[in-house]
Design a protein around this motif. Sequence first.
Motif, PDB file in Angstrom:
ATOM      1  N   ARG A 114       0.828  -1.220   0.000  1.00  0.00           N
ATOM      2  CA  ARG A 114       0.000   0.000   0.000  1.00  0.00           C
ATOM      3  C   ARG A 114       0.859   1.264   0.000  1.00  0.00           C
ATOM      4  N   TYR A 115       0.598   2.122  -0.959  1.00  0.00           N
ATOM      5  CA  TYR A 115       1.297   3.424  -1.032  1.00  0.00           C
ATOM      6  C   TYR A 115       0.239   4.484  -1.332  1.00  0.00           C
ATOM      7  N   PRO A 116      -0.610   4.828  -0.328  1.00  0.00           N
ATOM      8  CA  PRO A 116      -1.746   5.715  -0.608  1.00  0.00           C
ATOM      9  C   PRO A 116      -1.293   7.057  -1.185  1.00  0.00           C
ATOM     10  N   GLY A 117      -2.012   7.530  -2.183  1.00  0.00           N
ATOM     11  CA  GLY A 117      -1.755   8.850  -2.763  1.00  0.00           C
ATOM     12  C   GLY A 117      -0.668   8.886  -3.804  1.00  0.00           C
ATOM     13  N   TYR A 118       0.047   7.770  -3.998  1.00  0.00           N
ATOM     14  CA  TYR A 118       1.176   7.791  -4.933  1.00  0.00           C
ATOM     15  C   TYR A 118       0.704   7.965  -6.373  1.00  0.00           C
ATOM     16  N   LEU A 119      -0.433   7.374  -6.688  1.00  0.00           N
ATOM     17  CA  LEU A 119      -0.952   7.387  -8.062  1.00  0.00           C
ATOM     18  C   LEU A 119      -2.413   7.801  -8.019  1.00  0.00           C
ATOM     19  N   ARG A 120      -2.849   8.640  -8.967  1.00  0.00           N
ATOM     20  CA  ARG A 120      -4.228   9.154  -8.927  1.00  0.00           C
ATOM     21  C   ARG A 120      -5.091   8.666 -10.089  1.00  0.00           C
ATOM     22  N   HIS A 121      -4.460   8.393 -11.225  1.00  0.00           N
ATOM     23  CA  HIS A 121      -5.190   7.973 -12.424  1.00  0.00           C
ATOM     24  C   HIS A 121      -4.704   6.594 -12.855  1.00  0.00           C
ATOM     25  N   GLN A 122      -5.485   5.957 -13.729  1.00  0.00           N
ATOM     26  CA  GLN A 122      -4.910   4.834 -14.473  1.00  0.00           C
ATOM     27  C   GLN A 122      -3.987   5.484 -15.495  1.00  0.00           C
ATOM     28  N   VAL A 123      -2.727   5.139 -15.456  1.00  0.00           N
ATOM     29  CA  VAL A 123      -1.753   5.785 -16.340  1.00  0.00           C
ATOM     30  C   VAL A 123      -1.207   4.733 -17.311  1.00  0.00           C
ATOM     31  N   VAL A 124      -1.329   5.030 -18.595  1.00  0.00           N
ATOM     32  CA  VAL A 124      -0.975   4.048 -19.620  1.00  0.00           C
ATOM     33  C   VAL A 124      -0.098   4.740 -20.666  1.00  0.00           C
ATOM     34  N   GLU A 125       0.978   4.068 -21.065  1.00  0.00           N
ATOM     35  CA  GLU A 125       1.790   4.659 -22.145  1.00  0.00           C
ATOM     36  C   GLU A 125       1.043   4.510 -23.463  1.00  0.00           C
ATOM     37  N   LEU A 126       1.191   5.491 -24.328  1.00  0.00           N
ATOM     38  CA  LEU A 126       0.550   5.379 -25.641  1.00  0.00           C
ATOM     39  C   LEU A 126       1.126   4.204 -26.421  1.00  0.00           C
ATOM     40  N   GLY A 127       2.346   3.831 -26.101  1.00  0.00           N
ATOM     41  CA  GLY A 127       2.957   2.650 -26.728  1.00  0.00           C
ATOM     42  C   GLY A 127       2.171   1.388 -26.416  1.00  0.00           C
ATOM     43  N   TYR A 128       1.284   1.427 -25.404  1.00  0.00           N
ATOM     44  CA  TYR A 128       0.432   0.292 -25.057  1.00  0.00           C
ATOM     45  C   TYR A 128      -0.345  -0.164 -26.283  1.00  0.00           C
ATOM     46  N   LEU A 129      -0.734   0.817 -27.080  1.00  0.00           N
ATOM     47  CA  LEU A 129      -1.541   0.476 -28.250  1.00  0.00           C
ATOM     48  C   LEU A 129      -0.718  -0.368 -29.226  1.00  0.00           C
ATOM     49  N   LYS A 130       0.591  -0.017 -29.342  1.00  0.00           N
ATOM     50  CA  LYS A 130       1.453  -0.829 -30.219  1.00  0.00           C
ATOM     51  C   LYS A 130       1.526  -2.247 -29.660  1.00  0.00           C
ATOM     52  N   SER A 131       1.637  -2.326 -28.317  1.00  0.00           N
ATOM     53  CA  SER A 131       1.727  -3.645 -27.686  1.00  0.00           C
ATOM     54  C   SER A 131       0.455  -4.442 -27.941  1.00  0.00           C
ATOM     55  N   ALA A 132      -0.697  -3.765 -27.799  1.00  0.00           N
ATOM     56  CA  ALA A 132      -1.971  -4.465 -27.985  1.00  0.00           C
ATOM     57  C   ALA A 132      -2.135  -4.899 -29.442  1.00  0.00           C
ATOM     58  N   HIS A 133      -1.545  -4.127 -30.372  1.00  0.00           N
ATOM     59  CA  HIS A 133      -1.732  -4.437 -31.797  1.00  0.00           C
ATOM     60  C   HIS A 133      -0.778  -5.514 -32.303  1.00  0.00           C
ATOM     61  N   SER A 134       0.359  -5.674 -31.606  1.00  0.00           N
ATOM     62  CA  SER A 134       1.346  -6.617 -32.143  1.00  0.00           C
ATOM     63  C   SER A 134       0.750  -8.027 -32.157  1.00  0.00           C
ATOM     64  N   VAL A 135       0.908  -8.720 -33.259  1.00  0.00           N
ATOM     65  CA  VAL A 135       0.279 -10.043 -33.336  1.00  0.00           C
ATOM     66  C   VAL A 135       1.287 -11.167 -33.176  1.00  0.00           C
ATOM     67  N   ARG A 136       2.565 -10.872 -33.297  1.00  0.00           N
ATOM     68  CA  ARG A 136       3.526 -11.967 -33.238  1.00  0.00           C
ATOM     69  C   ARG A 136       4.311 -11.982 -31.940  1.00  0.00           C
ATOM     70  N   SER A 137       5.152 -10.933 -31.712  1.00  0.00           N
ATOM     71  CA  SER A 137       6.108 -11.013 -30.623  1.00  0.00           C
ATOM     72  C   SER A 137       5.441 -10.793 -29.271  1.00  0.00           C
ATOM     73  N   ASP A 138       6.104 -11.251 -28.213  1.00  0.00           N
ATOM     74  CA  ASP A 138       5.665 -10.946 -26.865  1.00  0.00           C
ATOM     75  C   ASP A 138       5.867  -9.453 -26.642  1.00  0.00           C
ATOM     76  N   SER A 139       4.972  -8.825 -25.925  1.00  0.00           N
ATOM     77  CA  SER A 139       5.144  -7.391 -25.717  1.00  0.00           C
ATOM     78  C   SER A 139       4.770  -7.006 -24.292  1.00  0.00           C
ATOM     79  N   VAL A 140       5.349  -5.900 -23.841  1.00  0.00           N
ATOM     80  CA  VAL A 140       5.008  -5.350 -22.526  1.00  0.00           C
ATOM     81  C   VAL A 140       4.739  -3.860 -22.693  1.00  0.00           C
ATOM     82  N   ALA A 141       3.955  -3.303 -21.784  1.00  0.00           N
ATOM     83  CA  ALA A 141       3.688  -1.861 -21.844  1.00  0.00           C
ATOM     84  C   ALA A 141       3.422  -1.356 -20.434  1.00  0.00           C
ATOM     85  N   PHE A 142       3.745  -0.086 -20.217  1.00  0.00           N
ATOM     86  CA  PHE A 142       3.525   0.559 -18.915  1.00  0.00           C
ATOM     87  C   PHE A 142       2.030   0.861 -18.756  1.00  0.00           C
ATOM     88  N   ASN A 143       1.455   0.319 -17.693  1.00  0.00           N
ATOM     89  CA  ASN A 143       0.018   0.460 -17.462  1.00  0.00           C
ATOM     90  C   ASN A 143      -0.195   0.268 -15.959  1.00  0.00           C
TER      91      ASN A 143
END
Length: 375
Positions: free
Chosen positions: A223-252
Amino acid sequence: MTSQSYDVVVVGAGIVGAACADEFARRGMRVALLDRDMVGGGATAAGMGHIVTMDDSEAQFALTRYSQQLWQTLRPELPDDVEYEDCGTIWVAADEEEMQEVFRKQNYYGQRGVPAEVLDPNALRECEPNLREGIAGGLRVPEDVVLYPPCAARFLMERALKHSATLRVGSVVVEAGQGIVRLANGSEITAEIIVNATGAWAPELTPGLEIKKRKGHLAITDRYPGYLRHQVVELGYLKSAHSVRSDSVAFNVQPRRSGQLLIGSSRQYGADHKEVDAVILARMLQRAQEYMPGLRQMSTIRTWTGFRAATPDKLPLIGPSPVDRTLFLATGHEGLGITTSLGTARLLADLITGANTAIPLAPYLPSRTREHVHA
Ligand SMILES: Cc1cc2nc3c(=O)[nH]c(=O)nc-3n(C[C@H](O)[C@H](O)[C@H](O)COP(=O)(O)OP(=O)(O)OC[C@H]3O[C@@H](n4cnc5c(N)ncnc54)[C@H](O)[C@@H]3O)c2cc1C
């Protein structure tokens, strides 16, 4: 051998099946909801619970936005343990190229009535002071929310039971079609309508479905109350979600009401075992720390995996089976099934009862994939 009869048998008591059972039962139909395990124990227990409007395609936008509005309407009824939080999403743009995507996205949402605010580096820092220095900006989408999926599924299932639905956990379904659901114990249930809502396992009951398991990892901190306020996602997440072959990770990352941080996410095809993959997990945490260096000092108390049900065109399968008039599909929701569960159930029930659907159903109809196969 025993036989019982219902108007609708929903197989799979994840959030999608629970939402379908609820929707049918509230329309006065006699409903049975079956699961081999427990309510909300599949991908629903593994997911992040980000109720998010997405814009990969018009059809994806329509279903996510419609569903998000259904969640908004349901909010006053949701019990406290569903942990519905209006935190909003911030899509983070690492550089000027990604800022162009921020402006495109804001424009797209704005034209469709979804509030979205562009953040410059200072505004971004004010919103989320623990992001690293040097980020170009972001897009805040205030109507996105987070919730706790297993409790949301349980709420929907309990509401279905209040409307006389029957829940049968421990029911391993081995065959479902032509109006008959066969269980591993040899019993049979007959139904006018069968809904296959077994998520990533749907092809086991309906062979030939173009659904692949897409594995994901998540980690949760202390527990780290107050550290984060929103769901924060890198726009690169979309590239990760779209990739069909390789394993991918994204900041979320997602703030939980407890003060814990839920850290995602990864995507892998061809990894059908549920064990945590140390290499992927390390890559995922490393990615998160690149955006939020303070995460390095935090203790992660649990990690787990889950399986998304991925279709080739990234849209779910909602509607009748092209080959069996008693069988309907409600699966293939990939990384958006918590969000789109309510819209899925509403569309399916509207279709079956002959009501008008609020959004066009055609993009989600299972028959479209046959067209793809034969194209
Ligand atoms: C890491 C990760 C993060 C995610 N984050 C999000 C997010 O932030 N927002 C979002 O909207 N979505 C998210 N998702 C996606 C979301 O979790 C899924 O789309 C959703 O939970 C699918 O629900 P479901 O009911 O279709 O499937 P499931 O929850 O998997 O339920 C299927 C059920 O069917 C049962 N079943 C299977 N076969 C049989 C059988 N033969 N007989 C009887 N029962 C059977 C299983 O026991 C299970 O309970 C995420 C997924 C993952 C993996």
